[in-house]
Design a protein around this motif. Structure first.
Motif, PDB file in Angstrom:
ATOM      1  N   GLN A   1     -10.728  68.136  55.746  1.00 24.66           N
ATOM      2  CA  GLN A   1      -9.461  67.479  55.373  1.00 24.66           C
ATOM      3  C   GLN A   1      -9.716  66.180  54.602  1.00 24.66           C
ATOM      4  O   GLN A   1      -8.990  65.882  53.646  1.00 24.66           O
ATOM      5  CB  GLN A   1      -8.612  67.219  56.619  1.00 24.66           C
ATOM      6  CG  GLN A   1      -8.093  68.516  57.271  1.00 24.66           C
ATOM      7  CD  GLN A   1      -7.487  69.477  56.254  1.00 24.66           C
ATOM      8  OE1 GLN A   1      -6.745  69.054  55.348  1.00 24.66           O
ATOM      9  NE2 GLN A   1      -7.849  70.760  56.352  1.00 24.66           N
ATOM     10  N   ASP A   2     -10.776  65.453  55.015  1.00 22.76           N
ATOM     11  CA  ASP A   2     -11.123  64.242  54.246  1.00 22.76           C
ATOM     12  C   ASP A   2     -11.452  64.597  52.802  1.00 22.76           C
ATOM     13  O   ASP A   2     -10.991  63.956  51.855  1.00 22.76           O
ATOM     14  CB  ASP A   2     -12.361  63.563  54.864  1.00 22.76           C
ATOM     15  CG  ASP A   2     -12.019  62.789  56.128  1.00 22.76           C
ATOM     16  OD1 ASP A   2     -10.792  62.568  56.336  1.00 22.76           O
ATOM     17  OD2 ASP A   2     -12.936  62.456  56.879  1.00 22.76           O
TER      18      ASP A   2
ATOM     19  N   ARG B   1      -8.387  65.484  50.857  1.00 20.96           N
ATOM     20  CA  ARG B   1      -7.589  64.294  50.541  1.00 20.96           C
ATOM     21  C   ARG B   1      -8.185  63.571  49.332  1.00 20.96           C
ATOM     22  O   ARG B   1      -7.477  63.190  48.406  1.00 20.96           O
ATOM     23  CB  ARG B   1      -7.546  63.360  51.765  1.00 20.96           C
ATOM     24  CG  ARG B   1      -6.279  62.494  51.853  1.00 20.96           C
ATOM     25  CD  ARG B   1      -6.202  61.734  53.176  1.00 20.96           C
ATOM     26  NE  ARG B   1      -6.212  62.660  54.318  1.00 20.96           N
ATOM     27  CZ  ARG B   1      -7.105  62.634  55.310  1.00 20.96           C
ATOM     28  NH1 ARG B   1      -8.098  61.746  55.310  1.00 20.96           N
ATOM     29  NH2 ARG B   1      -7.038  63.493  56.318  1.00 20.96           N
ATOM     30  N   ARG B   2      -9.530  63.424  49.339  1.00 18.55           N
ATOM     31  CA  ARG B   2     -10.216  62.766  48.204  1.00 18.55           C
ATOM     32  C   ARG B   2      -9.947  63.524  46.903  1.00 18.55           C
ATOM     33  O   ARG B   2      -9.665  62.931  45.868  1.00 18.55           O
ATOM     34  CB  ARG B   2     -11.730  62.780  48.427  1.00 18.55           C
ATOM     35  CG  ARG B   2     -12.272  61.758  49.378  1.00 18.55           C
ATOM     36  CD  ARG B   2     -13.782  61.785  49.279  1.00 18.55           C
ATOM     37  NE  ARG B   2     -14.416  61.079  50.379  1.00 18.55           N
ATOM     38  CZ  ARG B   2     -15.560  60.401  50.265  1.00 18.55           C
ATOM     39  NH1 ARG B   2     -16.182  60.331  49.109  1.00 18.55           N
ATOM     40  NH2 ARG B   2     -16.093  59.794  51.293  1.00 18.55           N
TER      41      ARG B   2
ATOM     42  N   ARG C   1      -7.563  65.593  46.141  1.00 16.78           N
ATOM     43  CA  ARG C   1      -6.168  65.489  45.679  1.00 16.78           C
ATOM     44  C   ARG C   1      -5.942  64.137  44.977  1.00 16.78           C
ATOM     45  O   ARG C   1      -5.279  64.057  43.952  1.00 16.78           O
ATOM     46  CB  ARG C   1      -5.195  65.646  46.856  1.00 16.78           C
ATOM     47  CG  ARG C   1      -4.956  67.085  47.266  1.00 16.78           C
ATOM     48  CD  ARG C   1      -3.758  67.239  48.202  1.00 16.78           C
ATOM     49  NE  ARG C   1      -3.976  66.591  49.493  1.00 16.78           N
ATOM     50  CZ  ARG C   1      -4.513  67.223  50.561  1.00 16.78           C
ATOM     51  NH1 ARG C   1      -4.876  68.501  50.463  1.00 16.78           N
ATOM     52  NH2 ARG C   1      -4.683  66.576  51.710  1.00 16.78           N
ATOM     53  N   ARG C   2      -6.561  63.080  45.506  1.00 25.18           N
ATOM     54  CA  ARG C   2      -6.428  61.761  44.861  1.00 25.18           C
ATOM     55  C   ARG C   2      -7.072  61.804  43.469  1.00 25.18           C
ATOM     56  O   ARG C   2      -6.540  61.289  42.498  1.00 25.18           O
ATOM     57  CB  ARG C   2      -7.065  60.670  45.725  1.00 25.18           C
ATOM     58  CG  ARG C   2      -6.481  59.285  45.422  1.00 25.18           C
ATOM     59  CD  ARG C   2      -7.070  58.167  46.275  1.00 25.18           C
ATOM     60  NE  ARG C   2      -7.244  58.602  47.660  1.00 25.18           N
ATOM     61  CZ  ARG C   2      -8.397  58.457  48.328  1.00 25.18           C
ATOM     62  NH1 ARG C   2      -9.464  57.959  47.714  1.00 25.18           N
ATOM     63  NH2 ARG C   2      -8.511  58.826  49.590  1.00 25.18           N
TER      64      ARG C   2
END
Lengths: 93, 93, 93, 93
Positions: free
Chosen positions: A9-10, A13-14, A16-17
């Motif tokens: 998930q980390d 998230r990265r 997607r950023r």
């Protein structure tokens, strides 16, 4: 499950950023922003990609390569060579 | 208009492809793909970002910096210093 | 005289220090020093080389490329293309 | 003995060549050589340093990190973290 399972998930998230940052670059080009500001943003996106790659690499060394090392035999050497080649591509990109 | 005006559509096409590649990275992580394959794809995205940055930089040198140079005075030195600092960030990212 | 004439002695001092650092690497390997310490020193030498290259590049932009730009004509475009290609090699090395 | 013991002479030969290349850079600056030619040589020296670092890293992974992995316990994680940090410095230099 790949070595990065627990951090999935980390990583998502990265990424997607980073995806959002590349859309931001498109807006800057669309809006005729000053070249230097766009180049500064490219350096930021490149650094974010490198951070993602380095954390994924650390997990790979700690799981996939470590497991092959414990098992011993030719697979261990192959995993180390494979990881070293990937590191070479990162260093030269 | 920024120095890259005439090449805007090319730049946007490149950036959309890079955006697609970052979504591809997310799918690879989601699909539990092998770490090394993901790292190889990161090197490809980083290289694509560098190619975009280098072509934008060449246009900047050929337009913004060249114009300031022809005008002379302190603005020329500022533009060269600014470009050199941006190049430094690219080299170190 | 090349664009870096006035900064020649600074450049030579930097390069002599870099030469000394590479001899230092040899001593570390000879003395069986720990790999990670040697790798840390390699990063330092690489950064020193980049700093030298970036300052030389800035002088080149400020003198050789600027002069060709003021003269105008095809030589200006050639100098910019040549500088951009050299920047590309630095970014990718 | 460090993990690179068996390859020591190869490493020393590479490093002596790199040392010679840095002296070559000094001669180029002394002889007022064209900036772009010097920058091209800097890229060559940087690539040679990276090749040395990557081969040293592969040996470190195959010996020091592998041994710690086989022994297990906290030392294994420390070695992997230490190697990952060194890889990060190489990627960003």
């Amino acid at each position: 499950m790949a070595g990065y399972g627990t951090a999935r998930q980390d990583h998502l998230r990265r990424l997607r950023r980073i995806e959002g940052q590349t859309r931001g670059l498109q807006r800057m080009v669309d809006d005729d922003k000053y070249c230097i500001d766009i180049l500064t943003q490219v350096s930021a996106v490149t650094s974010a990609l490198q951070s993602f790659a380095l954390s994924l690499l650390e997990e790979h060394l700690a799981h996939c390569v470590a497991e092959a090392t414990r098992n011993g035999g030719p697979e261990a050497q192959e995993k180390i060579k494979e990881a070293s080649d990937a590191i070479g591509r990162l260093v030269r990109s």
